[in-house]
Design a protein around this motif. Structure first.
Motif, mmCIF file in Angstrom:
data_model
loop_
_atom_site.group_PDB
_atom_site.id
_atom_site.type_symbol
_atom_site.label_atom_id
_atom_site.label_comp_id
_atom_site.label_asym_id
_atom_site.label_seq_id
_atom_site.Cartn_x
_atom_site.Cartn_y
_atom_site.Cartn_z
ATOM 1 N N GLN A 243 49.573 43.167 35.046
ATOM 2 C CA GLN A 243 50.374 44.389 34.967
ATOM 3 C C GLN A 243 49.684 45.446 34.109
ATOM 4 N N VAL A 244 49.335 45.100 32.873
ATOM 5 C CA VAL A 244 48.662 46.037 31.973
ATOM 6 C C VAL A 244 47.468 45.340 31.329
ATOM 7 N N HIS A 245 46.298 45.924 31.503
ATOM 8 C CA HIS A 245 45.078 45.421 30.883
ATOM 9 C C HIS A 245 44.874 46.156 29.558
ATOM 10 N N VAL A 246 44.491 45.417 28.508
ATOM 11 C CA VAL A 246 44.206 46.006 27.207
ATOM 12 C C VAL A 246 42.734 45.775 26.874
ATOM 13 N N HIS A 247 42.017 46.852 26.605
ATOM 14 C CA HIS A 247 40.594 46.763 26.276
ATOM 15 C C HIS A 247 40.308 47.427 24.933
ATOM 16 N N SER A 248 39.336 46.893 24.218
ATOM 17 C CA SER A 248 38.664 47.618 23.151
ATOM 18 C C SER A 248 37.209 47.755 23.568
ATOM 19 N N LEU A 249 36.589 48.855 23.225
ATOM 20 C CA LEU A 249 35.228 49.126 23.677
ATOM 21 C C LEU A 249 34.366 49.622 22.534
ATOM 22 N N ALA A 284 34.265 55.516 30.331
ATOM 23 C CA ALA A 284 34.921 55.647 31.637
ATOM 24 C C ALA A 284 35.061 54.288 32.313
ATOM 25 N N HIS A 285 34.026 53.460 32.208
ATOM 26 C CA HIS A 285 34.080 52.131 32.820
ATOM 27 C C HIS A 285 35.174 51.277 32.184
ATOM 28 N N SER A 286 35.442 51.477 30.894
ATOM 29 C CA SER A 286 36.478 50.686 30.215
ATOM 30 C C SER A 286 37.878 51.031 30.709
ATOM 31 N N CYS A 287 38.015 52.083 31.482
ATOM 32 C CA CYS A 287 39.307 52.467 32.046
ATOM 33 C C CYS A 287 39.647 51.676 33.305
ATOM 34 N N LEU A 288 38.752 50.788 33.718
ATOM 35 C CA LEU A 288 38.972 49.938 34.882
ATOM 36 C C LEU A 288 39.465 48.568 34.419
ATOM 37 N N PRO A 289 40.327 47.907 35.208
ATOM 38 C CA PRO A 289 40.787 46.555 34.854
ATOM 39 C C PRO A 289 39.687 45.525 35.078
ATOM 40 N N VAL A 290 38.726 45.474 34.157
ATOM 41 C CA VAL A 290 37.550 44.620 34.290
ATOM 42 C C VAL A 290 37.960 43.150 34.229
ATOM 43 N N GLU A 291 37.351 42.340 35.070
ATOM 44 C CA GLU A 291 37.682 40.917 35.131
ATOM 45 C C GLU A 291 37.406 40.225 33.793
ATOM 46 N N ASN A 292 38.346 39.397 33.355
ATOM 47 C CA ASN A 292 38.221 38.577 32.139
ATOM 48 C C ASN A 292 38.069 39.400 30.860
ATOM 49 N N SER A 293 38.524 40.648 30.887
ATOM 50 C CA SER A 293 38.337 41.511 29.725
ATOM 51 C C SER A 293 39.618 41.762 28.946
ATOM 52 N N GLY A 295 42.297 41.978 26.455
ATOM 53 C CA GLY A 295 42.385 41.603 25.056
ATOM 54 C C GLY A 295 41.060 41.433 24.354
ATOM 55 N N ALA A 296 39.959 41.689 25.059
ATOM 56 C CA ALA A 296 38.626 41.435 24.499
ATOM 57 C C ALA A 296 37.944 42.738 24.093
ATOM 58 N N MET A 297 36.807 42.588 23.444
ATOM 59 C CA MET A 297 35.940 43.720 23.123
ATOM 60 C C MET A 297 34.884 43.859 24.215
ATOM 61 N N LEU A 298 34.717 45.060 24.733
ATOM 62 C CA LEU A 298 33.672 45.339 25.708
ATOM 63 C C LEU A 298 32.482 45.979 25.016
ATOM 64 N N TRP A 299 31.308 45.607 25.465
ATOM 65 C CA TRP A 299 30.084 46.290 25.054
ATOM 66 C C TRP A 299 29.444 46.779 26.341
ATOM 67 N N ASP A 300 29.343 48.084 26.498
ATOM 68 C CA ASP A 300 28.857 48.658 27.753
ATOM 69 C C ASP A 300 29.733 48.160 28.900
ATOM 70 N N TYR A 301 29.148 47.451 29.882
ATOM 71 C CA TYR A 301 29.921 47.001 31.033
ATOM 72 C C TYR A 301 30.220 45.505 30.971
ATOM 73 N N GLU A 302 30.042 44.890 29.815
ATOM 74 C CA GLU A 302 30.205 43.446 29.694
ATOM 75 C C GLU A 302 31.218 43.104 28.603
ATOM 76 N N VAL A 303 31.774 41.888 28.717
ATOM 77 C CA VAL A 303 32.674 41.380 27.690
ATOM 78 C C VAL A 303 31.838 40.783 26.569
ATOM 79 N N GLU A 304 32.096 41.235 25.345
ATOM 80 C CA GLU A 304 31.328 40.793 24.184
ATOM 81 C C GLU A 304 31.973 39.552 23.577
ATOM 82 N N LYS A 305 31.156 38.591 23.174
ATOM 83 C CA LYS A 305 31.659 37.409 22.494
ATOM 84 C C LYS A 305 32.125 37.792 21.087
ATOM 85 N N PRO A 306 33.260 37.262 20.631
ATOM 86 C CA PRO A 306 33.727 37.591 19.280
ATOM 87 C C PRO A 306 32.812 37.000 18.217
#
Length: 362
Positions: A243-249, A284-293, A295-306
């Protein structure tokens, strides 16, 4: 030594310098995107990228209307988007009343809301206190952004249900989340009993932050980013990613008024700084519902490991304190915030301290 390696990993510095991100291609046709802090160096480029991707309605949430009008002229000229598809709305995040009025305006005037992009920030190395009585970095970066997110969350959920696609909350974070963490002071263990209600707004960890008791003022920006990231992680654990994706970038660093306040920062950016366009593409890319992202931190177009800091027991406990104390502040500001928190309780259950920490352990 561990603190230095975790705070300043050489691989990330090299990655920061070499990145040359391709232009996103996913269309935002018919979607409504709200950008908070739209006139900032990176977010203004993100607005142009979104316009090139055929965004339906672009709402610029800004403090300085004059700068926003100049940005609209640039977007229309460079991207060919119709001026009527760009709206300017004034909001001052140093004021809870302004934040509340802005959210009420959007909830009333927008037929739909697909993306809430929060890119506003301030980096005061000298202490300033807002009219609401909070240190300005803390209110702008965390409290007002959390308040705005809560007030617009029902609109995002309704839009997701009506359009059968996840909506997105994207927060522009910073490498300061990694660099500042190992040096900050944590809440005192056991300072808040899990069976007691949240501490009142005048007390607690957030008030210590506001009073300069958690870290030096020069590093307050980084701690505020960490606190808001922790709050978003908790929020994401209570939301359905369908329903709602939450990202940090972390979009990387570029030259801006926020990042050029010291000789060291200017020297670093001269060698390793990215172009504003590269940062804008990441945003701009972080505005997309990226797979497996979610609640996670994004770095560029990838999900960053905590980092180990973000996974530590102390940080997990801090998340609980931040969530509860932020709740006590925001519920005092608006009955709408009370209602949203109550609905989150119903969906996720009002968590005990132990259950909460188990839910975010990984």
């Amino acid at each position: 030594m561990m603190k230095i390696r975790e705070s300043f990993p050489l691989s990330s510095i090299r990655r920061q310098a070499k990145a040359n991100l391709a232009q996103p291609t996913t269309s935002f046709r018919d979607e409504t995107v709200v950008v908070i802090g739209a006139t900032g160096v990176m977010c203004s480029e993100a607005c142009k990228v979104l316009a090139q991707l055929d965004v339906g309605t672009l709402v610029l949430g800004v403090r300085n209307v004059g700068k926003a009008e100049a940005l609209v002229d640039e977007i229309v000229t460079e991207c060919g988007i119709a001026r009527e598809r760009i709206l300017i709305k004034q909001v001052d995040l140093t004021s809870f009343e302004s934040t509340k009025a802005f959210a009420a305006d959007l909830n009333k005037s927008l037929p739909r809301l697909d993306v809430l992009l929060i890119g506003s920030a301030t980096n005061n190395t000298k202490k300033f206190v807002t009219r609401d009585g909070w240190e300005e970095n803390l209110q702008v970066i965390h409290l007002s952004c959390a308040f705005l997110t809560l007030l617009l969350l029902p609109k995002l959920q309704i839009s997701a249900n009506e359009n059968h696609t996840p909506t997105v909350i994207s927060n522009v974070s910073s490498s300061a989340v990694r660099m500042t963490g190992p040096w900050m002071k944590f809440p005192a263990k056991g300072s808040q009993h899990p069976n007691k209600p949240p501490a009142p707004a005048p007390a607690g960890y957030l008030r210590d932050m506001s009073d300069g008791k958690v870290i030096w003022q020069i590093a307050q920006y980084g701690v505020c980013k960490i606190v808001h990231y922790c709050w978003l992680e908790t929020l994401s654990s209570l939301l359905d990613p369908g329903q709602v994706h939450v990202h940090s970038l972390d979009p990387g660093c570029t030259r801006s008024p926020l990042s050029t306040g010291s000789v060291i920062a200017r020297a670093y950016l001269k060698v390793f700084g990215r172009s504003p366009l590269t940062c804008g593409r990441a945003i701009a890319h972080s505005c997309l519902p990226v797979e497996n992202s979610h609640g996670a931190m994004l770095w560029d177009y990838e999900v960053e490991k905590p980092t180990s800091f973000m996974k530590s027991a102390k940080t997990r406990e801090m998340r609980k304190v931040v969530w509860d104390e932020t709740r006590s502040v925001l519920e005092a500001l608006s009955p709408d915030a009370v209602q949203v928190y109550a609905e989150l309780d119903q969906k996720g259950g009002r968590m005990s301290s132990d259950r909460f920490l188990d839910s975010i352990k990984n």
